[in-house]
Design a protein around this motif. Structure first.
Motif, short mmCIF file in Angstrom:
data_model
loop_
_atom_site.label_atom_id
_atom_site.label_comp_id
_atom_site.label_asym_id
_atom_site.label_seq_id
_atom_site.Cartn_x
_atom_site.Cartn_y
_atom_site.Cartn_z
N PHE A 261 23.98 45.20 30.61
CA PHE A 261 25.10 45.52 31.13
C PHE A 261 26.11 44.59 31.57
O PHE A 261 25.93 43.29 31.38
N ARG A 262 27.13 44.59 31.40
CA ARG A 262 28.56 43.47 31.25
C ARG A 262 29.05 44.19 32.25
O ARG A 262 30.20 45.40 33.56
N LEU A 263 29.39 43.30 33.63
CA LEU A 263 29.67 42.84 34.75
C LEU A 263 30.66 41.68 34.28
O LEU A 263 30.98 40.43 34.33
N GLN A 264 32.60 42.45 34.68
CA GLN A 264 32.95 41.80 34.57
C GLN A 264 33.74 40.96 36.02
O GLN A 264 33.52 41.68 37.21
N THR A 265 33.55 39.50 35.70
CA THR A 265 33.73 39.15 36.54
C THR A 265 34.68 38.14 37.18
O THR A 265 35.66 37.78 36.06
N TRP A 266 36.04 39.00 38.57
CA TRP A 266 37.37 37.71 38.32
C TRP A 266 36.89 36.49 39.98
O TRP A 266 36.12 37.32 41.18
N VAL A 267 37.57 36.27 40.11
CA VAL A 267 37.97 35.30 41.24
C VAL A 267 39.02 35.81 42.10
O VAL A 267 40.66 35.62 41.19
N THR A 268 39.32 36.14 43.00
CA THR A 268 40.72 36.73 43.59
C THR A 268 41.01 36.49 45.28
O THR A 268 39.79 35.74 45.85
N MET A 269 42.06 36.51 45.85
CA MET A 269 42.68 35.40 46.75
C MET A 269 43.68 36.61 47.68
O MET A 269 44.74 36.99 45.99
N HIS A 270 44.64 36.49 48.40
CA HIS A 270 45.61 36.86 48.71
C HIS A 270 46.83 35.80 47.75
O HIS A 270 46.93 34.70 47.83
N GLU A 271 47.35 36.73 47.92
CA GLU A 271 48.48 35.59 47.26
C GLU A 271 50.08 35.15 48.29
O GLU A 271 50.10 34.19 48.22
N ASP A 272 49.26 35.60 49.26
CA ASP A 272 49.93 34.06 50.59
C ASP A 272 49.61 32.91 50.72
O ASP A 272 49.83 31.95 51.28
N LEU A 273 47.53 32.71 50.24
CA LEU A 273 47.48 32.48 50.33
C LEU A 273 47.50 30.54 49.22
O LEU A 273 46.93 29.57 49.00
N ARG A 274 48.09 31.18 48.57
CA ARG A 274 48.43 30.57 47.06
C ARG A 274 48.85 29.14 47.24
O ARG A 274 48.21 27.79 46.39
N ALA A 275 49.27 28.89 47.96
CA ALA A 275 50.00 27.40 48.78
C ALA A 275 48.76 26.68 49.69
O ALA A 275 49.12 25.72 49.77
N ASN A 276 48.14 27.30 49.70
CA ASN A 276 47.15 26.81 51.28
C ASN A 276 46.36 25.82 50.51
O ASN A 276 45.50 26.09 49.65
N PRO A 277 45.97 24.73 50.68
CA PRO A 277 44.89 23.91 50.60
C PRO A 277 43.83 23.66 49.59
O PRO A 277 43.20 23.82 49.12
N ARG A 278 43.09 24.42 51.36
CA ARG A 278 42.22 24.81 51.48
C ARG A 278 41.31 25.53 50.61
O ARG A 278 40.32 25.94 49.58
N CYS A 279 42.02 26.67 50.20
CA CYS A 279 41.52 27.91 49.31
C CYS A 279 42.03 27.56 47.57
O CYS A 279 41.19 28.11 47.17
N LYS A 280 42.81 26.31 47.56
CA LYS A 280 43.42 27.04 46.59
C LYS A 280 42.41 25.71 45.45
O LYS A 280 42.19 25.75 44.49
#
Length: 296
Positions: A261-280
């Motif tokens: 089986f092949r599991l395509q793997t992504w890391v995702t977050m809401h674009e509004d959190l792009r500049a948030n230091p903890r999330c970045k």
């Protein structure tokens, strides 16, 4: 209908839905049972709807209550996201970041990555949600999600990490006792570990492998962690992430050319959190750590 209802009423409503009783909701919220009762009565009066009926087993939600569940959950997720954001003000990386991942990734893969993240940023608090259910990033159920499918929403930042291979594995003493299968058809003569309920994801993943079906399994569980535990215990043959199996010298990969089986793997977050230091910093740590895991 009354407007501007207190959030406390919706919070109690959701707690009663979850707990099934006023007493359970009161315990969960840290309020008294009479207060919980008054909240439900006030909400029913404001909405002009009966939300719960009494039964011998507790309070049963009406159709009206069930139709409101998702809206109350969305309000709860927004309130929790508000609290996480409010706790993150100040200099440096601090506050709470909430991360979801599949059961196996959350329990078996992420701990060392998150431990290193915490050492680098000791004022950061991690909330981990290990679940195979896809958490809603748009409604802020979580801040960051590790997903095994490409995101569908445009409002998300997504980084494709790569593919995690899942192959058949068994413990070495099982193979020594029963031998290794030489073909997929040979699995009919082995103890096979698999799922209990067929999901759309599993249906797609197992397309072209007709013998990988519920009725052929000698152990069934919908928990990937339970299946992994049984493989490690020597119960039989089951699917395991290949990079994870490499960490255990007792696990033997079987039929590598015939079953994968092949599991395509992504890391995702809401674009509004792009500049948030903890999330970045958390996003970047997950990308780097998972990339290293796949390379191993």
């Amino acid at each position: 209908m009354t407007s501007n209802l207190s959030w406390d009423l919706y919070r109690t409503f959701l707690a009663v839905l979850t707990e099934g009783s006023l007493s359970g909701a009161a315990r969960a919220l840290g309020i008294t049972q009479p207060t919980a009762g008054r909240h439900i009565a006030a909400l029913e009066q404001a909405l002009g709807q009966t939300l719960f009926t009494r039964s011998q087993t507790g309070l049963l939600p009406t159709d009206a209550a069930q139709s409101l569940r998702s809206h109350a959950q969305a309000m709860q997720h927004t309130a929790l996201a508000f609290e996480r954001a409010a706790a993150s003000h100040g200099d440096g990386v601090n506050g709470v970041v909430r991360i979801s991942a599949s059961e196996v990734v959350g329990v078996e893969v992420l701990p060392p990555i998150l431990a290193a993240l915490r050492r680098a940023h000791p004022d950061l608090t991690i909330e981990l949600v290990p679940t195979n259910r896809i958490q809603d990033l748009l409604h802020r159920e979580v801040d960051i999600a590790v997903r095994m499918a490409p995101p569908q929403q445009d409002a998300l930042i997504a980084r494709r990490i790569g593919v995690i291979d899942v192959g058949l594995h068994a413990r070495d003493d099982y193979v020594a006792r029963y031998g290794a299968p030489t073909s997929l058809a040979d699995l009919a003569h082995h103890t096979v570990i698999g799922f209990d309920k067929l999901t759309p994801f599993l249906r797609e993943a197992t397309r072209g492998v007709p013998m990988w079906a519920r009725e052929t399994f000698a152990f069934r569980a919908d928990s990937d962690l339970a299946q992994l535990a049984m493989i490690r215990a020597g119960y039989g043959i089951g699917g395991c992430q290949v990079p994870l199996a490499r960490r255990d010298p007792r696990l033997v990969r079987l039929l590598p050319s015939a079953f994968r089986f092949r599991l395509q793997t992504w890391v995702t977050m809401h674009e509004d959190l792009r500049a948030n230091p903890r999330c970045k910093v958390a996003f970047d740590a997950l990308v780097a750590g998972l990339s290293t895991y796949m390379a191993g």
